[in-house]
Design an enzyme around this catalytic site. Structure first.
Site, PDB file in Angstrom:
ATOM      1  N   TYR A 283      -5.725   7.225  -7.002  1.00  0.00           N
ATOM      2  CA  TYR A 283      -6.573   7.950  -7.239  1.00  0.00           C
ATOM      3  C   TYR A 283      -6.748   9.782  -7.480  1.00  0.00           C
ATOM      4  O   TYR A 283      -7.660   9.993  -8.118  1.00  0.00           O
ATOM      5  CB  TYR A 283      -7.380   8.101  -5.581  1.00  0.00           C
ATOM      6  CG  TYR A 283      -6.825   8.695  -4.459  1.00  0.00           C
ATOM      7  CD1 TYR A 283      -6.643  10.408  -4.104  1.00  0.00           C
ATOM      8  CD2 TYR A 283      -6.267   8.019  -3.375  1.00  0.00           C
ATOM      9  CE1 TYR A 283      -5.474  10.794  -3.257  1.00  0.00           C
ATOM     10  CE2 TYR A 283      -5.865   8.446  -2.161  1.00  0.00           C
ATOM     11  CZ  TYR A 283      -5.125   9.791  -2.665  1.00  0.00           C
ATOM     12  OH  TYR A 283      -4.284  10.538  -1.433  1.00  0.00           O
TER      13      TYR A 283
ATOM     14  N   ASP B 219       2.417   2.918   3.082  1.00  0.00           N
ATOM     15  CA  ASP B 219       1.311   4.347   2.491  1.00  0.00           C
ATOM     16  C   ASP B 219       2.021   5.580   2.890  1.00  0.00           C
ATOM     17  O   ASP B 219       1.887   5.803   1.043  1.00  0.00           O
ATOM     18  CB  ASP B 219       0.532   3.749   4.089  1.00  0.00           C
ATOM     19  CG  ASP B 219      -0.783   4.130   4.401  1.00  0.00           C
ATOM     20  OD1 ASP B 219      -0.945   5.046   3.442  1.00  0.00           O
ATOM     21  OD2 ASP B 219      -1.724   4.523   5.364  1.00  0.00           O
TER      22      ASP B 219
ATOM     23  N   HIS C  67     -11.816   3.372  -3.143  1.00  0.00           N
ATOM     24  CA  HIS C  67     -11.124   4.234  -2.389  1.00  0.00           C
ATOM     25  C   HIS C  67     -11.393   3.796  -0.630  1.00  0.00           C
ATOM     26  O   HIS C  67     -11.084   3.468  -0.217  1.00  0.00           O
ATOM     27  CB  HIS C  67     -11.329   5.294  -2.509  1.00  0.00           C
ATOM     28  CG  HIS C  67      -9.932   6.335  -1.881  1.00  0.00           C
ATOM     29  ND1 HIS C  67     -11.041   6.403  -0.264  1.00  0.00           N
ATOM     30  CD2 HIS C  67      -8.921   7.187  -1.292  1.00  0.00           C
ATOM     31  CE1 HIS C  67     -10.265   6.886  -0.013  1.00  0.00           C
ATOM     32  NE2 HIS C  67      -8.993   7.890  -0.277  1.00  0.00           N
TER      33      HIS C  67
ATOM     34  N   GLU D 199     -10.080   2.721   8.791  1.00  0.00           N
ATOM     35  CA  GLU D 199      -8.659   3.048   9.691  1.00  0.00           C
ATOM     36  C   GLU D 199      -9.354   3.983  10.426  1.00  0.00           C
ATOM     37  O   GLU D 199      -8.227   3.779  11.418  1.00  0.00           O
ATOM     38  CB  GLU D 199      -8.093   4.378   8.188  1.00  0.00           C
ATOM     39  CG  GLU D 199      -6.851   4.758   8.540  1.00  0.00           C
ATOM     40  CD  GLU D 199      -6.598   5.460   7.530  1.00  0.00           C
ATOM     41  OE1 GLU D 199      -6.745   5.459   6.368  1.00  0.00           O
ATOM     42  OE2 GLU D 199      -4.902   5.507   7.631  1.00  0.00           O
TER      43      GLU D 199
ATOM     44  N   HIS E 197      -5.523  -0.806   6.337  1.00  0.00           N
ATOM     45  CA  HIS E 197      -5.529  -1.029   7.576  1.00  0.00           C
ATOM     46  C   HIS E 197      -6.664  -2.073   8.978  1.00  0.00           C
ATOM     47  O   HIS E 197      -5.104  -2.813   9.433  1.00  0.00           O
ATOM     48  CB  HIS E 197      -5.737   0.622   7.584  1.00  0.00           C
ATOM     49  CG  HIS E 197      -5.539   1.688   7.145  1.00  0.00           C
ATOM     50  ND1 HIS E 197      -4.135   2.221   6.725  1.00  0.00           N
ATOM     51  CD2 HIS E 197      -5.880   2.507   5.778  1.00  0.00           C
ATOM     52  CE1 HIS E 197      -3.507   2.856   6.220  1.00  0.00           C
ATOM     53  NE2 HIS E 197      -4.610   3.292   5.779  1.00  0.00           N
TER      54      HIS E 197
ATOM     55  N   HIS F 157       0.906  -0.726   0.057  1.00  0.00           N
ATOM     56  CA  HIS F 157       0.123   0.004   0.255  1.00  0.00           C
ATOM     57  C   HIS F 157       0.618   1.379  -0.172  1.00  0.00           C
ATOM     58  O   HIS F 157       1.771   1.991   1.022  1.00  0.00           O
ATOM     59  CB  HIS F 157      -0.962   0.376   1.078  1.00  0.00           C
ATOM     60  CG  HIS F 157      -1.679   1.361   1.543  1.00  0.00           C
ATOM     61  ND1 HIS F 157      -2.575   1.068   0.162  1.00  0.00           N
ATOM     62  CD2 HIS F 157      -2.157   2.079   1.998  1.00  0.00           C
ATOM     63  CE1 HIS F 157      -3.530   2.011   0.540  1.00  0.00           C
ATOM     64  NE2 HIS F 157      -3.501   2.616   1.654  1.00  0.00           N
TER      65      HIS F 157
ATOM     66  N   ARG G  25      -5.258  15.507   6.745  1.00  0.00           N
ATOM     67  CA  ARG G  25      -5.482  15.166   5.358  1.00  0.00           C
ATOM     68  C   ARG G  25      -5.025  16.582   4.239  1.00  0.00           C
ATOM     69  O   ARG G  25      -5.069  16.721   2.662  1.00  0.00           O
ATOM     70  CB  ARG G  25      -6.688  14.202   5.532  1.00  0.00           C
ATOM     71  CG  ARG G  25      -7.318  13.683   3.951  1.00  0.00           C
ATOM     72  CD  ARG G  25      -8.447  13.205   4.186  1.00  0.00           C
ATOM     73  NE  ARG G  25      -9.846  14.371   4.104  1.00  0.00           N
ATOM     74  CZ  ARG G  25     -11.018  13.301   3.549  1.00  0.00           C
ATOM     75  NH1 ARG G  25     -11.009  12.862   3.478  1.00  0.00           N
ATOM     76  NH2 ARG G  25     -11.938  14.702   3.359  1.00  0.00           N
TER      77      ARG G  25
ATOM     78  N   HIS H 262      -9.400   0.927   1.559  1.00  0.00           N
ATOM     79  CA  HIS H 262      -9.277   1.423   2.742  1.00  0.00           C
ATOM     80  C   HIS H 262     -10.190   1.487   3.519  1.00  0.00           C
ATOM     81  O   HIS H 262     -11.280   0.945   2.639  1.00  0.00           O
ATOM     82  CB  HIS H 262      -9.240   3.001   2.907  1.00  0.00           C
ATOM     83  CG  HIS H 262      -8.018   3.785   1.831  1.00  0.00           C
ATOM     84  ND1 HIS H 262      -8.074   4.947   1.306  1.00  0.00           N
ATOM     85  CD2 HIS H 262      -6.724   2.963   2.130  1.00  0.00           C
ATOM     86  CE1 HIS H 262      -6.649   4.901   1.288  1.00  0.00           C
ATOM     87  NE2 HIS H 262      -6.151   4.522   1.629  1.00  0.00           N
TER      88      HIS H 262
ATOM     89  N   ARG I 184     -16.249   5.522   2.076  1.00  0.00           N
ATOM     90  CA  ARG I 184     -17.100   6.735   2.330  1.00  0.00           C
ATOM     91  C   ARG I 184     -16.918   7.428   0.468  1.00  0.00           C
ATOM     92  O   ARG I 184     -18.105   8.353   0.595  1.00  0.00           O
ATOM     93  CB  ARG I 184     -15.884   7.975   2.260  1.00  0.00           C
ATOM     94  CG  ARG I 184     -16.111   7.232   4.418  1.00  0.00           C
ATOM     95  CD  ARG I 184     -14.890   8.494   5.006  1.00  0.00           C
ATOM     96  NE  ARG I 184     -14.010   7.690   4.681  1.00  0.00           N
ATOM     97  CZ  ARG I 184     -12.487   8.007   4.462  1.00  0.00           C
ATOM     98  NH1 ARG I 184     -12.716   9.420   3.346  1.00  0.00           N
ATOM     99  NH2 ARG I 184     -11.607   6.877   4.185  1.00  0.00           N
TER     100      ARG I 184
ATOM    101  N   HIS J 143       0.377   5.493  -1.509  1.00  0.00           N
ATOM    102  CA  HIS J 143      -0.252   7.003  -2.030  1.00  0.00           C
ATOM    103  C   HIS J 143       2.021   7.610  -2.246  1.00  0.00           C
ATOM    104  O   HIS J 143       2.867   8.662  -1.371  1.00  0.00           O
ATOM    105  CB  HIS J 143      -0.615   7.625  -1.190  1.00  0.00           C
ATOM    106  CG  HIS J 143      -1.209   6.685  -0.545  1.00  0.00           C
ATOM    107  ND1 HIS J 143      -2.461   6.477  -1.726  1.00  0.00           N
ATOM    108  CD2 HIS J 143      -2.173   6.993   0.331  1.00  0.00           C
ATOM    109  CE1 HIS J 143      -3.602   5.341  -1.797  1.00  0.00           C
ATOM    110  NE2 HIS J 143      -3.232   6.044   0.843  1.00  0.00           N
TER     111      HIS J 143
END
Lengths: 434, 434
Positions: free
Chosen positions: A116, A312, A198, A227, A261, A54, A77, A224, A201, A56
Site C-alpha cells: 500500500y 506479515d 486494505h 484482525e 488474519h 502475507h 501502528r 485484512h 476501514r 509487508h
C-alpha cells in the site's frame, strides 16, 4: 534439464525415500521413487517450497524495535507509520532485497506482498507511478523469490475519514485511479500482480465493486479482515454488517479472495467464508506480536476455507515457526492437541493459491519446481520422525532452497546475495538515523 | 583469572558497550565499563546465562513424534510413559548428555531437572539407589551445565489411586523413604539437590509436610501446579481446596517454592502465591505443545511472584523463544502489547532462583560467571536495537556460552561434546527401536 535426488521427500502421498525430481523450464517434469543417487543430492527432507501469503516487507525494519512501553496494535501502528514516511523507491528496493533474501533462507519460495506504500510524500504520484511496486519487483527478482504484488487500494483513514498525512501515501484518491495505475504493472516469469482491499476501514463501500472488478479472475484478491475488534465495531456501527458480511453483501467472497488474519469472526462469518471457498491467511507470529488474539483456524478449515500462513510484519521470518504456530495457538485456545494433521499443516504452509501461484505447493509433476530441503540431523531436528519436521525445525535448519528449478540457497547460504544480514543491518540502521 | 571483553553486555543497569568481565574461581570478580579490548573478545551482545527452571530431559525423545491423531495432554502422557518404561541409567545418561548439550548451545547455563524416573522397572530400587539421578549428574557435568536435581516425590497415580505399572518406577512408597534416598545425593561445584512434589495428584496430603521438611531451606522445592483443569477439579472434589489452596493450607507456600505452569489459577490462588513470594515457572513452548492454555503471568508478577521459564518437555530448547513466549502468549490472551518490559523478560529468562543458584542471573560482581553471547548481525538479529534481542534471536544465534567461567560453547559449537546432534539422533533412534 536439472536433476535433484532427495534422500527423503514429502510427496502428496506421504514421505518417500530416494526420490528423483527432474526439472524442465522451472517446473517439475518427473518424480521417481526409489531412484539411484544422481544429479544434485539433497540430503535431509525435501518439502515443497513454503508460501508466504502475507507480507509487508518494510515492517522488517521494526523488528526488535517496538518493545518500549505498553501499548496496543494501534500504538504499534504509529511507529510503523513513522517508518513508512521515510521510505522512497531506492531505499525500499535495498531494504526489500534483504528481506526477501531472508525469506528464501527461511524456506519461502513465494511471497504475496500486500503493498500500500505506492505514492510519494503527501500522496504525490511518483514520475513512474509504480516506482515503489517496481522496487519490490526488482528486490524479489534479485533475491530469487516469486513475488505476487498485491497492489492495495487504500482510500480512507477510517470509515468516513480522509487519509491522514502518512496515509496519503497509500491513496490513489479513488478505486478507478487505483485500477488504472495497477493496470500498468507487467508480469514476468517470477512476478505476478494481484490486488488487495486494505480493509473495510480503508475502502468506502461504494468503491468495493470497482476493486473487485479490476482484479483478474485468475489473480488473488486479499483483504485484512477482522484482525482487531475495533474494526468489527466500527464496521457494524457504520454499515450494520460485520466486515465479512460486507464482502458477502458486495459479492466479493469467492475462491479468489483471501481474508488475512480472520481473527475475530462470528459463526455466520465462518459459514460465509466456507460456503464461498475463500481462503484465510493466518499470520500467527505477527498475531502474537500485535496481540491480535487467536483466530478460528480449525473451524474455518472445517467449513471449507483454504488455509495459509504469512509472515506479515516480518517480526519473525521462519516458515516452520509460522506453520506450527497455526497448530500451537489452536492448542492454547482449545486445550486440545492434534487440531491439524501434519498433512493439513504442510498444506497450509505451502498454500501458494493465496500467494498467486495456485499451480505450486506440492512436489508433483507440473508444479513449479520449488523445493526446500531441511537437515534432519541438527541439534533441533535430531531424533524426530521426518513427518514431525514442522514441529522441530527452524529457519536455521534450512539447507537448500530451489525456486523455479534454480538453487537460490545452498548449504544454508544465499547464492545470489552476499551476506543478506549485512544488507539488512545497513538499510535498517540508515532508516532509523533521523 | 580469565578476562572477557564484551562488545556489548546487558548489565543490571542496562546495556553497556566495551565491558570487561574478570572471572575468579568461577565467579564474576569485576565488571568494568569502557574497557580496552583485551582477553577473550565476545562480539555481539552478552547476557547473563539463561536458567531452565523446569526440565524433564527424557521427554526430548518425544520431539517430533507425538503429532499423530488428535488428543489431549492425557493421551500425550501415555506416549511419554511408554518411553519412560524403556530407560535405564546407562541409556538415560547418554540421552541426557545430548539434551543438556543442546540446552547449553541454546543459551541455558543452569537447569532444574524435575526428576521422577528414579526407580527400576516395577518400582524396584536400583542397587545404587540414585543410579538415575547420578546418570543425570554425570550427563550435566559432561555437557558443562549447572544442574539442580529436583528429586521428585511421586507416590500415587491420582488422588486415592495406587501408581500404575509405569508410575511404580516413580515411587519410593512413602515420603520418608523418598527423603532417605534423596539424602544420599552429594552436591558438588556444578551440582545441587532440591526437591519436588510431583503434583497434588501424586502426593497424598498427609505426606506433603514430610516432603517440605526434607528439602533444606536454601534449596528449591517445586511442584506441577494447575497445569490442567482436570487436576483442579480432582483436587477440589477430594480436598475442597484448589491445588494452591492445599499448599497454603499445609504451609508449603514460601520463597523456596516454585509453582510450575501455574496455568489455571483463581484470583485467590494468585494472591496466595504473591503474598508468600513464591515463584512461578512458566514453560510456554510446552504449554503450547500440550494445549495447557495461557497462565496469568502478568498478574502473578504484579502480586509479587518471582517469574521464570523452563523448557519442560524439551519439544523446543531455545532460551530466547521460551522467554519471549511469556510476553507473546500474554499478548494473545490480553490483546495488548508490552505486557512485560524487556528487563522483566530478561529477569524471568535468567531467574536462577528456581534453578537452584539464586546467586546467579546477572552480570554483577559476585554472581556466578555464566554468560551467553548472541550475534547481533545474523539474518534474524540484523537491524534490531540490542534491547530487542529477546524478540529476535533464536538458539541458532548463540555464539559463546560461559558456565562458571569456562567457555562451553565457542562460535556456536559445543566445546566438550563432539556433535551433540549425533548423540541425540543415535540415542533417540535406539529408544524407539522396539
Amino acid at each position: 534439464m536439472t536433476t535433484y535426488w532427495c534422500e527423503r521427500a514429502w510427496l502428496p502421498g506421504g514421505i518417500a525415500e530416494a526420490v528423483r525430481i527432474e526439472v524442465l523450464d522451472g517446473r517439475i517434469g518427473s518424480v521417481t521413487l526409489g531412484a539411484e543417487r544422481a544429479g544434485t543430492v539433497l540430503n535431509g527432507l525435501t518439502l515443497p517450497g513454503f508460501a508466504n501469503g502475507h507480507s509487508h516487507a518494510f515492517h522488517r525494519a521494526l523488528r526488535g524495535r517496538t518493545h518500549h512501553g505498553r501499548g496496543t496494535f494501534w500504538t504499534w501502528r504509529e511507529r510503523m507509520y513513522s517508518l513508512a514516511a521515510r521510505l522512497d523507491p531506492d531505499a525500499y528496493y535495498r531494504l526489500a532485497r534483504g528481506v526477501y533474501a531472508e525469506m528464501v533462507l527461511a524456506g519461502y519460495t513465494g511471497v504475496a506482498e500486500f503493498h500500500y506504500l505506492h505514492h510519494g510524500p503527501g500522496g504525490a504520484p511518483y514520475a513512474s507511478p509504480n516506482a515503489m511496486g517496481d522496487a519490490l519487483r526488482k528486490a524479489a527478482r534479485d533475491a530469487g523469490i516469486r513475488l505476487t504484488l498485491l497492489d492495495t487500494c487504500y482510500l480512507a483513514g477510517g470509515i468516513g475519514q480522509p487519509p491522514d498525512e502518512v496515509q496519503q501515501r497509500f491513496s490513489d484518491g479513488s478505486a478507478e485511479r487505483w485500477a488504472e495505475r495497477v493496470a500498468l504493472l507487467k508480469e514476468d516469469e517470477l512476478f505476478r500482480v494481484g490486488g488487495a482491499i486494505h480493509s473495510v476501514r480503508a475502502v468506502p463501500e461504494h468503491e468495493l465493486p470497482e476493486v473487485g472488478n479490476a482484479v483478474p479472475r485468475d489473480r488473488p484478491l486479499h483483504i485484512h479482515l477482522s484482525e482487531q475488534r475495533a474494526e468489527n465495531e466500527q464496521c457494524e456501527a457504520a454499515y450494520g454488517w460485520t466486515p465479512t458480511g460486507m464482502l458477502w453483501d458486495y459479492g466479493l467472497l469467492d475462491e479468489r479472495l483471501t481474508a488475512v488474519h480472520a481473527t475475530h469472526l462470528t459463526t455466520q462469518d465462518i459459514k460465509w467464508l466456507g460456503e464461498s471457498r475463500a481462503g484465510a491467511c493466518f499470520c500467527p507470529t505477527t498475531e502474537r506480536d500485535l496481540g491480535d488474539g487467536i483466530g478460528p483456524a480449525r473451524s474455518l478449515l472445517d467449513e471449507g476455507v483454504r488455509l495459509g500462513v504469512g509472515s506479515d510484519s516480518n517480526a519473525v521470518v521462519d516458515a516452520f515457526e509460522e506453520t506450527r504456530a497455526l497448530e500451537l495457538d489452536e492448542r492454547l485456545a482449545s486445550e486440545e492437541r492434534g487440531r491439524f494433521t501434519a498433512d493439513e499443516l504442510l498444506a497450509a504452509g505451502t498454500d501458494h493459491v493465496a500467494a498467486g501461484w495456485p499451480e505450486n505447493g506440492a512436489i508433483a509433476v507440473g508444479a513449479g519446481a520449488d523445493l526446500v530441503t531441511v537437515a534432519l540431523g541438527t541439534v533441533r531436528t535430531a531424533g524426530i520422525e521426518p513427518s514431525g519436521v514442522l514441529f522441530a525445525a527452524t529457519a536455521a535448519d534450512v539447507r537448500t532452497v530451489v525456486v523455479a528449478g534454480r538453487e537460490v540457497v545452498r548449504d544454508g547460504v544465499h547464492v545470489l546475495i552476499e551476506r543478506p544480514e549485512t544488507v539488512l543491518a545497513k538499510e535498517i540502521e540508515a532508516l532509523w538515523q533521523f
